[in-house]
Design a protein around this motif. Structure first.
Motif, PDB file in Angstrom:
ATOM      1  N   VAL A  21       0.844  -1.203   0.000  1.00 19.70           N
ATOM      2  CA  VAL A  21       0.000   0.000   0.000  1.00 19.70           C
ATOM      3  C   VAL A  21       0.873   1.245   0.000  1.00 19.70           C
ATOM      4  O   VAL A  21       0.621   2.204  -0.740  1.00 19.70           O
ATOM      5  N   SER A  22       1.922   1.233   0.791  1.00 16.64           N
ATOM      6  CA  SER A  22       2.830   2.384   0.845  1.00 16.64           C
ATOM      7  C   SER A  22       3.504   2.622  -0.502  1.00 16.64           C
ATOM      8  O   SER A  22       3.586   3.769  -0.970  1.00 16.64           O
TER       9      SER A  22
ATOM     10  N   ALA B 146      -3.619  11.341 -13.062  1.00 21.85           N
ATOM     11  CA  ALA B 146      -2.933  11.028 -11.808  1.00 21.85           C
ATOM     12  C   ALA B 146      -3.276  12.029 -10.712  1.00 21.85           C
ATOM     13  O   ALA B 146      -3.220  11.715  -9.529  1.00 21.85           O
ATOM     14  N   ALA B 147      -3.622  13.248 -11.102  1.00 15.29           N
ATOM     15  CA  ALA B 147      -3.901  14.302 -10.128  1.00 15.29           C
ATOM     16  C   ALA B 147      -5.374  14.663 -10.051  1.00 15.29           C
ATOM     17  O   ALA B 147      -5.737  15.651  -9.420  1.00 15.29           O
ATOM     18  N   ALA B 148      -6.233  13.838 -10.639  1.00 19.22           N
ATOM     19  CA  ALA B 148      -7.645  14.209 -10.768  1.00 19.22           C
ATOM     20  C   ALA B 148      -8.314  14.459  -9.420  1.00 19.22           C
ATOM     21  O   ALA B 148      -9.175  15.336  -9.299  1.00 19.22           O
ATOM     22  N   PHE B 149      -7.940  13.710  -8.385  1.00 16.59           N
ATOM     23  CA  PHE B 149      -8.586  13.877  -7.085  1.00 16.59           C
ATOM     24  C   PHE B 149      -8.311  15.252  -6.483  1.00 16.59           C
ATOM     25  O   PHE B 149      -9.070  15.730  -5.638  1.00 16.59           O
TER      26      PHE B 149
ATOM     27  N   ASP C 204      -8.104   3.782  -2.083  1.00 18.95           N
ATOM     28  CA  ASP C 204      -7.116   3.296  -3.042  1.00 18.95           C
ATOM     29  C   ASP C 204      -5.886   4.195  -3.030  1.00 18.95           C
ATOM     30  O   ASP C 204      -5.839   5.238  -2.367  1.00 18.95           O
ATOM     31  N   ALA C 205      -4.874   3.791  -3.797  1.00 20.53           N
ATOM     32  CA  ALA C 205      -3.592   4.496  -3.771  1.00 20.53           C
ATOM     33  C   ALA C 205      -3.727   5.938  -4.217  1.00 20.53           C
ATOM     34  O   ALA C 205      -3.073   6.838  -3.671  1.00 20.53           O
ATOM     35  N   ALA C 206      -4.586   6.191  -5.198  1.00 19.07           N
ATOM     36  CA  ALA C 206      -4.749   7.550  -5.712  1.00 19.07           C
ATOM     37  C   ALA C 206      -5.379   8.457  -4.664  1.00 19.07           C
ATOM     38  O   ALA C 206      -4.965   9.617  -4.496  1.00 19.07           O
ATOM     39  N   GLN C 207      -6.392   7.961  -3.949  1.00 16.56           N
ATOM     40  CA  GLN C 207      -7.023   8.772  -2.905  1.00 16.56           C
ATOM     41  C   GLN C 207      -6.052   9.070  -1.766  1.00 16.56           C
ATOM     42  O   GLN C 207      -5.958  10.199  -1.286  1.00 16.56           O
ATOM     43  N   LEU C 208      -5.316   8.043  -1.335  1.00 17.39           N
ATOM     44  CA  LEU C 208      -4.354   8.240  -0.262  1.00 17.39           C
ATOM     45  C   LEU C 208      -3.264   9.232  -0.674  1.00 17.39           C
ATOM     46  O   LEU C 208      -2.873  10.106   0.105  1.00 17.39           O
TER      47      LEU C 208
END
Length: 387
Positions: free
Chosen positions: A170-171, A206-209, A229-233
């Motif tokens: 996850v990291s 990649a930066a949408a959030f 998920d990884a993108a949110q974190l």
């Protein structure tokens, strides 16, 4: 913790309740339990003073009783000392002078002292009763009060400030996405204004959030951190590392999504030279309406998870957010631990230094003293029934 009303009929059953109020079993601590008309209003813990101190017992007692007086409707207190040493071999109970000073200060302030107790390594005793050579056994303090379910409180006051374990996979996934976001956005938004952030984020998946930070930050509270998920974190980590967006997060989590939008707009205007509205900034200093405790708890869990998932050298932003959120919940010891850890990584980190100064000054948010009742229940010493 589930709210409960727990009647207590002895000093032993009261001592069994105190760790439930604190959510830990403290060490080397002075604990005050304020009461209002036979109901406890929670519990406050401070470190016992070191032997080589310059501050007098009277000064310390004045401070801690003053904190109890700030709790709305307080008319009585119970005092508990948690000492590491054994009690049986001592000529007198430990920290007697401090407890006597606290009792005297409580009397000056018009507060009844319901009980004054000490818990040591070999048992417990009362400061108000004739001292016997043999302490009461600690086994009397382990049973839950009056059939209440077991509640594990074996950890001390600092244990809960440790970061959780995070799967290395996850990291790695979060860090990979974070690096992509940073390549797209860099630091330009801090120098030239937050609108650039939205335009750049929208242009790259990649930066949408990051395109709408308040929505990101609100959605992140909707589930357990391990389910993100990884993108949110990575997007949350990106926000916490940047003061403007970190402040949006903290003020939004202390209130609601609409507040997050207002703070984001105010930050944008601030970058254009306009002053930041005082009413929006007040919660940062512990003033204003009481935040939702559950929102603060979930936000702290999220920030702890993000900090744990990041490499140590990248944790300062998340740790400073942990410090503020713990402080906002009235957990000064935890807040100090997070702030000190952040300053070990970056000695010049602004919010962490500010938080440590606030904590060292003994200041807590005003809303901490306005809680109507303890979430863990109520308790009393003998002859002081509660319902």
């Amino acid at each position: 913790m589930t709210p409960a009303v727990v009647p207590v009929t002895s000093s032993a059953s009261f001592l069994a309740l105190v760790p439930r109020l604190l959510e830990c079993t403290p060490r080397q601590s002075l604990v005050l339990v304020p009461f209002a008309e036979s109901r406890s209003l929670g519990a406050m813990r401070v470190d016992l003073p070191p032997t080589d101190r310059s501050v007098s017992d009277e000064s310390i007692a004045s401070t801690v009783i003053g904190m109890a007086c700030k709790v709305a409707r307080t008319d009585a207190v119970a005092i508990v000392v948690y000492a590491d040493g054994a009690l049986a071999d001592l000529a007198d109970l430990p920290h007697r002078a401090l407890v006597d000073a606290a009792i005297a200060r409580a009397d000056i302030c018009g507060l009844r002292v319901i009980d004054a107790l000490v818990v040591g390594a070999d048992g417990w005793k009362s400061y108000l009763s004739p001292s016997s050579a043999v302490p009461h056994p600690l086994s009397e303090l382990t049973a839950p009060p009056l059939g209440e379910p077991e509640f594990p409180c074996d950890d001390d006051q600092f244990a809960a400030a440790g970061l959780p374990q995070v799967d290395p996979a996850v990291s790695r996934g979060m860090l990979a996405v974070l690096r992509k976001i940073e390549r797209v956005l860099g630091g330009a938004h801090e120098r030239r204004g937050l609108p650039l952030l939205k335009r750049a984020a929208t242009a790259d998946p990649a930066a949408a959030f990051i395109a709408d930070p308040p929505v990101l930050l609100e959605d992140a509270l909707a589930c357990a951190p391990s389910d993100l998920d990884a993108a949110q974190l990575a997007a949350v980590a990106f926000c916490l590392a940047r003061p403007s967006l970190r402040d949006v997060a903290l003020l939004q989590w202390a209130a609601d999504l609409a507040t997050g939008d207002a703070v984001l707009h105010a930050q944008t205007a601030f970058h254009r030279g306009k002053p930041f509205p005082d009413d929006l900034a007040r919660p940062m200093w512990g003033e204003g309406a009481h935040p939702d405790p559950d929102r603060l708890r979930r936000a702290l869990e999220l920030c702890r998870f993000v900090a744990a998932a990041l490499p140590q050298e990248r944790r300062t932003g998340a740790l400073s957010a942990c410090a503020w959120l713990a402080w906002a919940r009235g957990r000064g010891s935890h807040a100090a631990t997070y702030a000190e850890t952040a300053l070990e990584i970056d000695a010049d980190h602004g919010l962490s230094a500010i938080m440590l100064d606030i904590i060292d000054a003994g200041r807590l948010p005003e809303w901490v003293f306005e809680r109507p009742t303890s979430p863990a229940g109520t308790g009393s010493s003998p002859g002081f029934p509660t319902r």
